[in-house]
Design a protein around this motif. Structure first.
Motif, PDB file in Angstrom:
ATOM      1  N   LYS A   1       3.374  -0.562  -8.907  1.00 50.17           N
ATOM      2  CA  LYS A   1       3.732  -1.971  -8.744  1.00 50.17           C
ATOM      3  C   LYS A   1       4.958  -2.095  -7.858  1.00 50.17           C
ATOM      4  CE  LYS A   1       1.899  -3.348 -13.189  1.00 50.17           C
ATOM      5  NZ  LYS A   1       2.097  -4.107 -14.411  1.00 50.17           N
ATOM      6  N   LEU A   2       4.982  -3.159  -7.048  1.00 51.93           N
ATOM      7  CA  LEU A   2       6.117  -3.438  -6.178  1.00 51.93           C
ATOM      8  C   LEU A   2       6.494  -4.905  -6.286  1.00 51.93           C
ATOM      9  CD1 LEU A   2       4.968  -1.640  -2.885  1.00 51.93           C
ATOM     10  CD2 LEU A   2       6.625  -0.811  -4.542  1.00 51.93           C
ATOM     11  N   HIS A   3       7.768  -5.184  -6.084  1.00 47.87           N
ATOM     12  CA  HIS A   3       8.207  -6.571  -5.954  1.00 47.87           C
ATOM     13  C   HIS A   3       8.001  -6.970  -4.499  1.00 47.87           C
ATOM     14  CE1 HIS A   3      10.038  -6.928  -9.917  1.00 47.87           C
ATOM     15  NE2 HIS A   3      10.410  -5.666  -9.762  1.00 47.87           N
ATOM     16  N   TYR A   4       7.674  -8.237  -4.279  1.00 51.45           N
ATOM     17  CA  TYR A   4       7.408  -8.698  -2.918  1.00 51.45           C
ATOM     18  C   TYR A   4       7.941 -10.107  -2.724  1.00 51.45           C
ATOM     19  CZ  TYR A   4       3.699 -11.564  -4.921  1.00 51.45           C
ATOM     20  OH  TYR A   4       3.015 -12.489  -5.654  1.00 51.45           O
ATOM     21  N   ALA A   5       8.049 -10.503  -1.476  1.00 44.29           N
ATOM     22  CA  ALA A   5       8.373 -11.876  -1.108  1.00 44.29           C
ATOM     23  C   ALA A   5       7.390 -12.288  -0.020  1.00 44.29           C
ATOM     24  CB  ALA A   5       9.803 -11.979  -0.593  1.00 44.29           C
ATOM     25  N   ARG A   6       6.869 -13.483  -0.135  1.00 44.99           N
ATOM     26  CA  ARG A   6       5.947 -13.976   0.900  1.00 44.99           C
ATOM     27  C   ARG A   6       6.742 -14.356   2.143  1.00 44.99           C
ATOM     28  NH1 ARG A   6       0.838 -14.868  -1.335  1.00 44.99           N
ATOM     29  NH2 ARG A   6       0.894 -15.074  -3.584  1.00 44.99           N
ATOM     30  N   VAL A   7       6.181 -14.040   3.309  1.00 45.76           N
ATOM     31  CA  VAL A   7       6.804 -14.377   4.585  1.00 45.76           C
ATOM     32  C   VAL A   7       5.992 -15.510   5.199  1.00 45.76           C
ATOM     33  CG1 VAL A   7       7.396 -13.525   6.890  1.00 45.76           C
ATOM     34  CG2 VAL A   7       7.589 -12.012   4.896  1.00 45.76           C
ATOM     35  N   SER A   8       6.657 -16.592   5.530  1.00 43.15           N
ATOM     36  CA  SER A   8       5.968 -17.756   6.103  1.00 43.15           C
ATOM     37  C   SER A   8       5.570 -17.486   7.552  1.00 43.15           C
ATOM     38  CB  SER A   8       6.866 -18.986   6.063  1.00 43.15           C
ATOM     39  OG  SER A   8       7.179 -19.319   4.747  1.00 43.15           O
ATOM     40  N   GLN A   9       4.377 -17.968   7.899  1.00 49.17           N
ATOM     41  CA  GLN A   9       3.908 -17.886   9.274  1.00 49.17           C
ATOM     42  C   GLN A   9       4.134 -19.243   9.932  1.00 49.17           C
ATOM     43  OE1 GLN A   9      -0.198 -16.794   8.533  1.00 49.17           O
ATOM     44  NE2 GLN A   9       0.206 -14.699   9.191  1.00 49.17           N
ATOM     45  N   THR A  10       4.491 -19.221  11.211  1.00 48.35           N
ATOM     46  CA  THR A  10       4.659 -20.471  11.941  1.00 48.35           C
ATOM     47  C   THR A  10       3.280 -21.029  12.303  1.00 48.35           C
ATOM     48  OG1 THR A  10       4.709 -19.408  14.106  1.00 48.35           O
ATOM     49  CG2 THR A  10       6.831 -19.626  12.932  1.00 48.35           C
ATOM     50  N   ILE A  11       3.249 -22.283  12.682  1.00 48.81           N
ATOM     51  CA  ILE A  11       1.990 -22.901  13.130  1.00 48.81           C
ATOM     52  C   ILE A  11       1.439 -22.131  14.323  1.00 48.81           C
ATOM     53  CG2 ILE A  11       0.980 -24.991  14.140  1.00 48.81           C
ATOM     54  CD1 ILE A  11       1.578 -25.315  11.207  1.00 48.81           C
ATOM     55  N   SER A  12       2.316 -21.743  15.229  1.00 48.81           N
ATOM     56  CA  SER A  12       1.897 -20.986  16.411  1.00 48.81           C
ATOM     57  C   SER A  12       1.237 -19.666  16.013  1.00 48.81           C
ATOM     58  CB  SER A  12       3.107 -20.726  17.303  1.00 48.81           C
ATOM     59  OG  SER A  12       2.743 -19.945  18.402  1.00 48.81           O
ATOM     60  N   GLN A  13       1.823 -18.957  15.056  1.00 51.94           N
ATOM     61  CA  GLN A  13       1.242 -17.694  14.601  1.00 51.94           C
ATOM     62  C   GLN A  13      -0.124 -17.915  13.956  1.00 51.94           C
ATOM     63  OE1 GLN A  13       4.564 -16.544  12.156  1.00 51.94           O
ATOM     64  NE2 GLN A  13       5.131 -14.892  13.555  1.00 51.94           N
ATOM     65  N   LYS A  14      -0.275 -18.991  13.206  1.00 49.21           N
ATOM     66  CA  LYS A  14      -1.562 -19.285  12.568  1.00 49.21           C
ATOM     67  C   LYS A  14      -2.633 -19.578  13.621  1.00 49.21           C
ATOM     68  CE  LYS A  14       0.320 -20.893   8.219  1.00 49.21           C
ATOM     69  NZ  LYS A  14       0.486 -21.999   7.286  1.00 49.21           N
ATOM     70  N   TYR A  15      -2.274 -20.330  14.669  1.00 53.50           N
ATOM     71  CA  TYR A  15      -3.235 -20.629  15.737  1.00 53.50           C
ATOM     72  C   TYR A  15      -3.609 -19.369  16.519  1.00 53.50           C
ATOM     73  CZ  TYR A  15      -2.820 -25.683  15.109  1.00 53.50           C
ATOM     74  OH  TYR A  15      -2.863 -26.954  14.599  1.00 53.50           O
ATOM     75  N   GLU A  16      -2.635 -18.499  16.765  1.00 61.63           N
ATOM     76  CA  GLU A  16      -2.913 -17.265  17.492  1.00 61.63           C
ATOM     77  C   GLU A  16      -3.857 -16.347  16.713  1.00 61.63           C
ATOM     78  OE1 GLU A  16       0.730 -15.345  18.577  1.00 61.63           O
ATOM     79  OE2 GLU A  16       1.427 -17.071  19.733  1.00 61.63           O
ATOM     80  N   ALA A  17      -3.854 -16.447  15.396  1.00 62.96           N
ATOM     81  CA  ALA A  17      -4.688 -15.584  14.560  1.00 62.96           C
ATOM     82  C   ALA A  17      -6.136 -16.065  14.467  1.00 62.96           C
ATOM     83  CB  ALA A  17      -4.095 -15.492  13.155  1.00 62.96           C
ATOM     84  N   LEU A  18      -6.409 -17.307  14.857  1.00 60.07           N
ATOM     85  CA  LEU A  18      -7.770 -17.836  14.762  1.00 60.07           C
ATOM     86  C   LEU A  18      -8.756 -16.966  15.528  1.00 60.07           C
ATOM     87  CD1 LEU A  18      -7.171 -21.681  15.149  1.00 60.07           C
ATOM     88  CD2 LEU A  18      -7.728 -20.422  13.067  1.00 60.07           C
ATOM     89  N   GLY A  19      -9.852 -16.615  14.874  1.00 64.02           N
ATOM     90  CA  GLY A  19     -10.903 -15.813  15.507  1.00 64.02           C
ATOM     91  C   GLY A  19     -10.608 -14.325  15.542  1.00 64.02           C
ATOM     92  N   THR A  20      -9.527 -13.891  14.883  1.00 63.16           N
ATOM     93  CA  THR A  20      -9.188 -12.466  14.852  1.00 63.16           C
ATOM     94  C   THR A  20      -9.241 -11.972  13.408  1.00 63.16           C
ATOM     95  OG1 THR A  20      -6.805 -12.722  14.495  1.00 63.16           O
ATOM     96  CG2 THR A  20      -7.575 -12.842  16.777  1.00 63.16           C
TER      97      THR A  20
END
Length: 91
Positions: free
Chosen positions: A13-32
């Motif tokens: 088990k590990l402790h974690y923190a979520r890292v927010s993605q910018t709108i630009s990063q979300k759009y760049e990820a589309l289709g990948t």
């Protein structure tokens, strides 16, 4: 019925923190492979590999990418995860 069903078996088990993605990063990820992914920050751990799965709140995720930093003893790794779906069903 003799059909093997994959089950999650915890190794550590590990402790974690979520890292927010910018709108630009979300759009760049589309289709990948990075579409619909989440990024987690964890303290550097040599046990992490992209062959492992992650379970959060009873849901299983596969590791899509690892950005490993082991510069200092306080280094953090970025783990990109995506919801695991076996046979079209949520895992």
């Amino acid at each position: 019925m003799g059909i093997p069903m994959p089950t999650f078996v915890s190794q550590f088990k590990l402790h974690y923190a979520r890292v927010s993605q910018t709108i630009s990063q979300k759009y760049e990820a589309l289709g990948t492979d990075f579409e619909n992914t989440q990024i987690l920050a964890v303290r550097h751990d040599k046990r992490l590999t992209d062959k492992l799965a992650v379970q959060i709140d009873g849901k299983v995720y596969s590791i899509v990418d690892l950005s490993v930093r082991d510069d200092t003893y306080l280094s953090y790794d970025l783990v990109t995860i995506k919801r695991y779906k076996a046979g079209g069903q949520d895992g």
